[in-house]
Design a protein around this motif. Sequence first.
Motif, short mmCIF file in Angstrom:
data_model
loop_
_atom_site.label_atom_id
_atom_site.label_comp_id
_atom_site.label_asym_id
_atom_site.label_seq_id
_atom_site.Cartn_x
_atom_site.Cartn_y
_atom_site.Cartn_z
N MET A 1 0.48 -1.22 0.12
CA MET A 1 -0.42 0.26 -0.38
C MET A 1 0.78 0.93 0.16
N GLU A 2 0.16 1.88 -0.59
CA GLU A 2 1.49 3.21 -1.34
C GLU A 2 0.86 4.01 -0.07
N LEU A 3 2.04 5.21 0.81
CA LEU A 3 2.37 5.85 2.17
C LEU A 3 0.82 6.96 1.80
N ARG A 4 1.07 7.57 0.56
CA ARG A 4 -0.16 8.74 0.88
C ARG A 4 -1.53 7.97 0.67
N GLY A 10 -3.37 15.04 5.38
CA GLY A 10 -2.11 15.82 5.28
C GLY A 10 -0.65 15.26 6.12
N VAL A 11 -1.16 14.23 7.09
CA VAL A 11 -1.01 13.50 8.29
C VAL A 11 -0.27 12.22 8.64
N LEU A 12 0.60 11.46 8.53
CA LEU A 12 1.04 9.77 8.44
C LEU A 12 1.02 9.74 9.54
N LEU A 13 0.38 8.77 9.99
CA LEU A 13 1.40 8.64 11.66
C LEU A 13 2.23 6.60 10.71
N THR A 14 3.17 6.31 11.55
CA THR A 14 4.13 5.66 11.23
C THR A 14 3.65 4.28 12.58
N ALA A 20 -0.21 -1.86 8.08
CA ALA A 20 -0.23 -2.19 6.47
C ALA A 20 0.66 -2.60 6.02
N GLY A 21 2.13 -2.66 6.98
CA GLY A 21 2.60 -4.22 6.38
C GLY A 21 4.37 -3.17 6.14
N TRP A 22 4.38 -2.09 6.16
CA TRP A 22 5.58 -1.59 6.06
C TRP A 22 6.82 -1.93 7.63
N ALA A 23 8.07 -2.22 6.36
CA ALA A 23 8.84 -2.87 7.90
C ALA A 23 9.52 -1.36 8.39
N ARG A 24 10.38 -1.27 9.12
CA ARG A 24 10.48 -0.58 9.57
C ARG A 24 11.93 0.64 9.53
N ARG A 25 12.62 -0.36 8.91
CA ARG A 25 13.73 0.26 7.74
C ARG A 25 13.66 0.85 6.50
#
Length: 290
Positions: A1-4, A10-14, A20-25
């Motif tokens: 999934m894209e970050l946007r 306008g704010v993204l929470l890590t 959503a499946g994103w690895a930290r690095r």
Amino acid sequence: MELRELVEGGVLLTSRAREAGWARRSLLRALGREGWTRVQAGAWIEPGRDADFATRLRAVQLLKPRLVVSHRSATALWRIETLTPMAEGTLEFIDPDLTLRSGGKGVLVHRMPLDEGDVVRCEGLRVTGADRTLADLLRAGPRDEALVAVESALTWRRVGGVRRAPVTTAALVSLALEAPLRGAEGGRRRLKLADPGSGPPRRPSRACACTTRAFGPRARPNSVRPTAAAAIWTSCSEPRGWPSRSRGTPTTAHASRTAGMSPASTRYSSARRCFFSSATPPRTSSTVPR
């Protein structure tokens, strides 16, 4: 999934990106490569958007949903004037659960009770109502800051280039001050001092300029007529030696002491000796009592 696709206002929470499946690095590399801006620990602003006042408030509230925008931060959303505009200052919130001690960098959290009836939606944010906001300022102070906000809220004003109607009434503010909270008695006393006809607050720089002009050279009082002692002091401050009362020539003792001294040192020595020795002028025939 894209970050946007995970952005809200306008704010993204890590935390959402991790869910959503994103690895930290991989997430940190993508945020740096695409030009995201970090505003709080765990909150980033999407590329192309400024970190304005409302966006910074939204980032804090997304991280801690129970917080409610309050005090001076709420006055900015209500277009209520204050002595110190809060657009670039500390963000203020209320924690109705009375448990949170810190809201993050540049965030001030007030732990105090808050009813649901005191909370409204403004620009997508949970904010204290206008009457509750003014009551909080009157209770907390400082007095002048609170009075300026009350007088602004009770009248028609042009704030930020937008003309707005009064946002509340004095009766509603007085009703909000009846809650048994700390500083309520002082807040009621301050409310009685409010003068809605006083007009908008003046800019501090303009007031300082007026004060400077008022005390300029032309506004100084007339010079005080010099006394005899002041005349003696002036004569003794010359860069020559100690003046004799009779003929104005330096004495031998003083000349020996000031030999080799700089002109400034000589003037100081002469003035000091003159002050302690001849501060009172000698009586003349016109000053001797008959």
